[in-house]
Design a protein around this motif. Structure first.
Motif, PDB file in Angstrom:
ATOM      1  N   VAL A 256     -42.768 -29.129   2.730  1.00 17.81           N
ATOM      2  CA  VAL A 256     -42.481 -28.861   4.117  1.00 17.81           C
ATOM      3  C   VAL A 256     -41.166 -28.730   4.568  1.00 17.81           C
ATOM      4  O   VAL A 256     -40.072 -29.504   3.880  1.00 17.81           O
ATOM      5  N   PHE A 257     -40.795 -27.815   5.153  1.00 17.87           N
ATOM      6  CA  PHE A 257     -39.441 -27.837   5.712  1.00 17.87           C
ATOM      7  C   PHE A 257     -39.248 -27.987   7.315  1.00 17.87           C
ATOM      8  O   PHE A 257     -40.338 -27.779   7.958  1.00 17.87           O
ATOM      9  N   GLN A 258     -38.022 -28.385   7.486  1.00 18.78           N
ATOM     10  CA  GLN A 258     -37.724 -28.784   8.996  1.00 18.78           C
ATOM     11  C   GLN A 258     -36.587 -27.581   9.173  1.00 18.78           C
ATOM     12  O   GLN A 258     -35.686 -27.299   8.627  1.00 18.78           O
ATOM     13  N   GLU A 259     -36.915 -27.177  10.401  1.00 20.77           N
ATOM     14  CA  GLU A 259     -35.780 -25.941  10.821  1.00 20.77           C
ATOM     15  C   GLU A 259     -34.886 -26.748  11.467  1.00 20.77           C
ATOM     16  O   GLU A 259     -35.087 -27.317  12.597  1.00 20.77           O
ATOM     17  N   LEU A 260     -33.588 -26.551  10.947  1.00 17.14           N
ATOM     18  CA  LEU A 260     -32.344 -27.202  11.812  1.00 17.14           C
ATOM     19  C   LEU A 260     -31.779 -26.336  12.766  1.00 17.14           C
ATOM     20  O   LEU A 260     -31.210 -26.783  13.758  1.00 17.14           O
ATOM     21  N   ALA A 261     -31.886 -24.930  12.484  1.00 14.84           N
ATOM     22  CA  ALA A 261     -31.003 -23.982  13.383  1.00 14.84           C
ATOM     23  C   ALA A 261     -31.864 -22.620  13.250  1.00 14.84           C
ATOM     24  O   ALA A 261     -32.391 -22.385  12.157  1.00 14.84           O
ATOM     25  N   CYS A 262     -32.092 -21.900  14.171  1.00 11.22           N
ATOM     26  CA  CYS A 262     -32.572 -20.516  14.085  1.00 11.22           C
ATOM     27  C   CYS A 262     -31.718 -19.575  15.253  1.00 11.22           C
ATOM     28  O   CYS A 262     -31.642 -19.882  16.567  1.00 11.22           O
TER      29      CYS A 262
ATOM     30  N   THR B 163     -47.094 -20.373  13.892  1.00 12.87           N
ATOM     31  CA  THR B 163     -45.832 -19.975  13.027  1.00 12.87           C
ATOM     32  C   THR B 163     -45.392 -20.896  11.833  1.00 12.87           C
ATOM     33  O   THR B 163     -44.609 -20.560  11.142  1.00 12.87           O
ATOM     34  N   ALA B 164     -45.843 -22.030  12.080  1.00 12.69           N
ATOM     35  CA  ALA B 164     -45.550 -23.019  10.967  1.00 12.69           C
ATOM     36  C   ALA B 164     -46.187 -22.763   9.569  1.00 12.69           C
ATOM     37  O   ALA B 164     -45.759 -22.837   8.632  1.00 12.69           O
ATOM     38  N   TYR B 165     -47.538 -22.271   9.820  1.00 13.02           N
ATOM     39  CA  TYR B 165     -48.217 -22.195   8.334  1.00 13.02           C
ATOM     40  C   TYR B 165     -48.959 -20.737   8.290  1.00 13.02           C
ATOM     41  O   TYR B 165     -49.113 -20.565   7.188  1.00 13.02           O
TER      42      TYR B 165
ATOM     43  N   GLY C 210     -41.128 -20.128  10.245  1.00 11.80           N
ATOM     44  CA  GLY C 210     -42.416 -20.751   9.875  1.00 11.80           C
ATOM     45  C   GLY C 210     -42.130 -21.373   8.379  1.00 11.80           C
ATOM     46  O   GLY C 210     -41.344 -20.855   7.690  1.00 11.80           O
ATOM     47  N   ASN C 211     -43.135 -22.513   8.162  1.00 10.72           N
ATOM     48  CA  ASN C 211     -43.200 -23.063   6.845  1.00 10.72           C
ATOM     49  C   ASN C 211     -43.489 -22.285   5.767  1.00 10.72           C
ATOM     50  O   ASN C 211     -42.921 -22.065   4.995  1.00 10.72           O
ATOM     51  N   THR C 212     -44.612 -21.526   5.990  1.00  9.50           N
ATOM     52  CA  THR C 212     -44.968 -20.504   5.051  1.00  9.50           C
ATOM     53  C   THR C 212     -44.117 -19.569   4.842  1.00  9.50           C
ATOM     54  O   THR C 212     -44.027 -19.165   3.642  1.00  9.50           O
ATOM     55  N   GLU C 213     -43.795 -18.821   5.796  1.00  6.19           N
ATOM     56  CA  GLU C 213     -42.790 -17.655   5.513  1.00  6.19           C
ATOM     57  C   GLU C 213     -41.365 -18.180   4.744  1.00  6.19           C
ATOM     58  O   GLU C 213     -40.704 -17.360   4.002  1.00  6.19           O
ATOM     59  N   THR C 214     -41.059 -19.405   5.175  1.00  3.86           N
ATOM     60  CA  THR C 214     -39.685 -19.888   4.806  1.00  3.86           C
ATOM     61  C   THR C 214     -39.963 -19.976   3.200  1.00  3.86           C
ATOM     62  O   THR C 214     -39.096 -19.792   1.936  1.00  3.86           O
ATOM     63  N   VAL C 215     -41.062 -20.615   2.607  1.00  2.00           N
ATOM     64  CA  VAL C 215     -41.675 -20.795   1.195  1.00  2.00           C
ATOM     65  C   VAL C 215     -41.611 -19.480   0.528  1.00  2.00           C
ATOM     66  O   VAL C 215     -40.960 -19.347  -0.574  1.00  2.00           O
ATOM     67  N   ASP C 216     -42.213 -18.600   1.169  1.00  2.10           N
ATOM     68  CA  ASP C 216     -42.286 -17.190   0.525  1.00  2.10           C
ATOM     69  C   ASP C 216     -40.913 -16.640   0.244  1.00  2.10           C
ATOM     70  O   ASP C 216     -40.882 -15.844  -0.734  1.00  2.10           O
TER      71      ASP C 216
END
Length: 293
Positions: free
Chosen positions: A236-242, A187-189, A214-220
């Protein structure tokens, strides 16, 4: 022949005393001539028959030598066109692979870098500054749509390198390591659209569930919106809340900019809807500002 005519004339002379000489003479002469012509015709025909009888065997003999036997011509050409044998007919042995089929199966077609070999992944790690030691290897290699994942095994364990996700560049024609980790690396990449294709790396992960992000889907998602210039390759992102509708992602390095994401259940993807300092953008209903570091 002259003696025959002398006898004829003498006989005619005797008979003329009883009738007309000229008439009898003419009739006898005509009869004699008819007999002579008939004998000549019969003789000529006999000679012709004899010649034909003699010449025909030679003609037939020559014909037999030149023309094929009619019996052979009317029979199926079994002798001259034998049925194909098993060893000589390619169609009789369809299970035997040809050289072209063997080469095709041993060298599969590469599309978007897939399939990928262990050596290619090692080359990608070394090109990124990593070190590969003799005896190290990959396991659980998976490759789909220009993405690959594999678990790194060390011959002499010095740590837990975990798994690595790679991305293939069509333009550069090479693989690049996206990120590594021992947990949630799927999920991260990997893009969410690829999760269902990576049975080993993404075992048990549901693409329809919004969390985790995920990091990749966040960048996308950010690159597809108005803040595309705020992210770079390798960020690189850090997930603070979801949650079911919203998620908060923050850049770990650099500006530490925070992005608010909204979940699109119809397309099963995230969309960036706000960006800025964490405490400035994180508010109801997106989240509690207390999550900001």
């Amino acid at each position: 022949m002259n003696e025959d005519f002398s006898v004829l004339r003498e006989t005619m002379g005797r008979l003329s005393e009883h009738g007309g000489e000229a008439d009898l003479h003419d009739r006898m002469l005509a009869t004699s001539r008819r007999i002579t012509r008939r004998n000549r015709v019969v003789g000529t025909a006999a000679v012709a028959v004899a010649i034909v009888a003699i010449g025909t065997p030679f003609a037939l003999a020559g014909t037999r030598g030149a023309a094929p036997d009619p019996n052979v011509a009317t029979q199926p050409s079994v002798t001259f066109s034998p049925a194909p044998s098993v060893s000589g007919s390619p169609s009789a042995t369809p299970s035997s692979p040809t050289s072209s089929r063997s080469s095709t199966s041993s060298t599969p077609t590469v599309q978007n870098g897939c399939p990928v070999t262990s050596q290619v992944l090692f080359d990608a790690v070394e090109a990124d500054g990593g070190q590969v030691k003799s005896g190290d290897k990959w396991r659980d290699i998976e490759c789909h749509d220009g993405w690959a994942s594999a678990w790194y095994l060390q011959k002499v364990p010095t740590g837990d390198p975990g798994a690595t996700v790679f991305k293939y560049s069509e333009a550069a024609g090479k693989w690049t390591a996206v990120g590594s980790g021992s947990g949630d690396y799927c999920t991260a990449y990997l893009p969410r659209g690829e999760w269902s294709k990576f049975a080993k790396a993404c075992d048990g992960v549901d693409p329809a569930a919004p969390c985790p992000t995920g990091n990749t889907e966040t960048v996308d998602a950010i690159e597809a919106g108005q803040w595309a210039g705020d992210v770079r390759a390798g960020d690189v992102f850090q997930e603070l809340a979801c949650g079911d509708k919203y998620a908060v992602q923050q850049l770990i390095d650099g500006s530490k900019k925070t992005f608010v994401m909204r979940w699109d259940s119809g397309r099963e993807r995230w969309t960036a809807i706000a960006a800025g300092a964490c405490k400035a953008v994180v508010k109801s209903p997106y989240g509690n500002p207390s999550i900001c570091p």
